[in-house]
Design a protein around this motif. Structure first.
Motif, mmCIF file in Angstrom:
data_model
loop_
_atom_site.group_PDB
_atom_site.id
_atom_site.type_symbol
_atom_site.label_atom_id
_atom_site.label_comp_id
_atom_site.label_asym_id
_atom_site.label_seq_id
_atom_site.Cartn_x
_atom_site.Cartn_y
_atom_site.Cartn_z
ATOM 1 N N ARG A 112 -25.253 7.358 12.696
ATOM 2 C CA ARG A 112 -25.831 6.466 13.708
ATOM 3 C C ARG A 112 -25.638 7.109 15.066
ATOM 4 O O ARG A 112 -24.516 7.461 15.446
ATOM 5 N N ASP A 113 -26.730 7.266 15.781
ATOM 6 C CA ASP A 113 -26.691 7.781 17.144
ATOM 7 C C ASP A 113 -26.086 6.683 18.012
ATOM 8 O O ASP A 113 -26.677 5.613 18.158
ATOM 9 N N GLU A 114 -24.917 6.921 18.556
ATOM 10 C CA GLU A 114 -24.220 5.892 19.327
ATOM 11 C C GLU A 114 -24.902 5.601 20.663
ATOM 12 O O GLU A 114 -24.673 4.552 21.256
ATOM 13 N N ARG A 115 -25.758 6.502 21.121
ATOM 14 C CA ARG A 115 -26.469 6.281 22.391
ATOM 15 C C ARG A 115 -27.694 5.404 22.191
ATOM 16 O O ARG A 115 -27.936 4.478 22.957
ATOM 17 N N THR A 116 -28.474 5.655 21.126
ATOM 18 C CA THR A 116 -29.726 4.915 20.915
ATOM 19 C C THR A 116 -29.633 3.860 19.828
ATOM 20 O O THR A 116 -30.482 2.976 19.756
ATOM 21 N N GLY A 117 -28.644 3.972 18.940
ATOM 22 C CA GLY A 117 -28.517 3.038 17.830
ATOM 23 C C GLY A 117 -29.347 3.419 16.618
ATOM 24 O O GLY A 117 -29.326 2.724 15.599
ATOM 25 N N ARG A 155 -33.564 12.183 8.184
ATOM 26 C CA ARG A 155 -34.714 11.282 8.022
ATOM 27 C C ARG A 155 -34.314 9.970 8.667
ATOM 28 O O ARG A 155 -33.305 9.358 8.305
ATOM 29 N N ARG A 156 -35.113 9.501 9.610
ATOM 30 C CA ARG A 156 -34.782 8.268 10.340
ATOM 31 C C ARG A 156 -35.054 7.056 9.462
ATOM 32 O O ARG A 156 -36.100 6.952 8.831
ATOM 33 N N THR A 157 -34.101 6.121 9.453
ATOM 34 C CA THR A 157 -34.250 4.905 8.652
ATOM 35 C C THR A 157 -34.484 3.684 9.521
ATOM 36 O O THR A 157 -35.031 2.702 9.042
ATOM 37 N N THR A 158 -34.020 3.690 10.760
ATOM 38 C CA THR A 158 -34.267 2.558 11.671
ATOM 39 C C THR A 158 -34.695 3.066 13.021
ATOM 40 O O THR A 158 -34.461 4.163 13.383
ATOM 41 N N ILE A 188 -29.125 15.827 18.823
ATOM 42 C CA ILE A 188 -30.184 15.320 17.942
ATOM 43 C C ILE A 188 -31.518 15.521 18.641
ATOM 44 O O ILE A 188 -31.689 15.114 19.791
ATOM 45 N N THR A 189 -32.450 16.166 17.937
ATOM 46 C CA THR A 189 -33.801 16.335 18.472
ATOM 47 C C THR A 189 -34.798 15.839 17.439
ATOM 48 O O THR A 189 -34.667 16.137 16.258
ATOM 49 N N GLU A 190 -35.743 15.047 17.896
ATOM 50 C CA GLU A 190 -36.837 14.589 17.035
ATOM 51 C C GLU A 190 -38.077 15.378 17.420
ATOM 52 O O GLU A 190 -38.359 15.554 18.602
ATOM 53 N N GLN A 191 -38.783 15.843 16.408
ATOM 54 C CA GLN A 191 -39.968 16.647 16.635
ATOM 55 C C GLN A 191 -41.089 16.160 15.747
ATOM 56 O O GLN A 191 -40.870 15.403 14.806
ATOM 57 N N SER A 192 -42.298 16.614 16.043
ATOM 58 C CA SER A 192 -43.434 16.293 15.189
ATOM 59 C C SER A 192 -44.197 17.574 14.901
ATOM 60 O O SER A 192 -44.146 18.536 15.675
ATOM 61 N N ARG A 193 -44.887 17.576 13.788
ATOM 62 C CA ARG A 193 -45.645 18.744 13.360
ATOM 63 C C ARG A 193 -46.951 18.279 12.736
ATOM 64 O O ARG A 193 -46.977 17.310 11.986
ATOM 65 N N THR A 197 -25.408 13.457 22.474
ATOM 66 C CA THR A 197 -24.979 12.122 22.087
ATOM 67 C C THR A 197 -23.696 12.230 21.274
ATOM 68 O O THR A 197 -23.189 13.326 21.029
ATOM 69 N N THR A 198 -23.182 11.096 20.867
ATOM 70 C CA THR A 198 -22.108 11.059 19.877
ATOM 71 C C THR A 198 -22.617 10.266 18.686
ATOM 72 O O THR A 198 -23.497 9.419 18.818
ATOM 73 N N ILE A 199 -22.069 10.571 17.508
ATOM 74 C CA ILE A 199 -22.531 9.916 16.290
ATOM 75 C C ILE A 199 -21.377 9.316 15.517
ATOM 76 O O ILE A 199 -20.227 9.707 15.679
ATOM 77 N N THR A 200 -21.709 8.342 14.671
ATOM 78 C CA THR A 200 -20.792 7.761 13.705
ATOM 79 C C THR A 200 -21.318 8.116 12.329
ATOM 80 O O THR A 200 -22.512 8.032 12.074
ATOM 81 N N VAL A 201 -20.415 8.542 11.435
ATOM 82 C CA VAL A 201 -20.793 8.922 10.067
ATOM 83 C C VAL A 201 -20.409 7.800 9.119
ATOM 84 O O VAL A 201 -19.263 7.325 9.139
ATOM 85 N N TYR A 202 -21.370 7.367 8.301
ATOM 86 C CA TYR A 202 -21.143 6.354 7.267
ATOM 87 C C TYR A 202 -21.316 7.012 5.913
ATOM 88 O O TYR A 202 -22.229 7.805 5.709
ATOM 89 N N ARG A 203 -20.450 6.649 4.964
ATOM 90 C CA ARG A 203 -20.512 7.247 3.635
ATOM 91 C C ARG A 203 -20.150 6.195 2.607
ATOM 92 O O ARG A 203 -19.312 5.341 2.847
ATOM 93 N N GLY A 204 -20.777 6.287 1.444
ATOM 94 C CA GLY A 204 -20.400 5.438 0.323
ATOM 95 C C GLY A 204 -21.372 4.317 0.041
ATOM 96 O O GLY A 204 -22.230 3.976 0.855
ATOM 97 N N THR A 205 -21.232 3.774 -1.160
ATOM 98 C CA THR A 205 -22.077 2.665 -1.601
ATOM 99 C C THR A 205 -21.208 1.614 -2.271
ATOM 100 O O THR A 205 -20.061 1.864 -2.630
#
Length: 109
Positions: A76-81, A106-109, A38-43, A7-15
């Protein structure tokens, strides 16, 4: 990049501070179009205190060495959002090639 980009990603920084004086994340992109894997896994996890097994999901990303990403950035994963918080950035040492950066997410959305 040594890992295969998925995928491609966008980086956000700052508050910023909102109207009530609370800290809020900004949605201003620092970098866009970064190729990443990006890989999501479970344990299955248990503890001595609670032997009941729980399923813990986590995500790991790999980006090219030298990419400007730090702890607490959001991507932000530009493929999945999907949006993730970068919890840790690490890299393996190699005398032969510049190893990819590993991002613990850590996934937030």
């Amino acid at each position: 990049m040594l890992a295969v980009g998925t995928t491609t990603i966008t980086v956000y920084r700052g508050t910023t501070t909102d109207a009530w004086g609370d800290e809020a994340d900004t949605d201003t992109p620092v970098h866009t179009g970064i190729v990443a894997s990006i890989t999501e896994q479970s344990r299955r996890v248990t503890t001595r205190d609670d032997p009941t097994p729980r399923i813990v999901r986590y995500a790991v990303s790999r980006v090219t060495a030298g990419t400007d990403i730090t702890d607490q950035d959001r991507i932000r994963d530009e493929r999945t959002g999907a949006v993730y918080i970068v919890e840790a950035v690490s890299s393996m040492n190699s005398p032969v090639v510049a190893a990819d950066l590993r991002l613990d997410l850590r996934r937030t959305t």
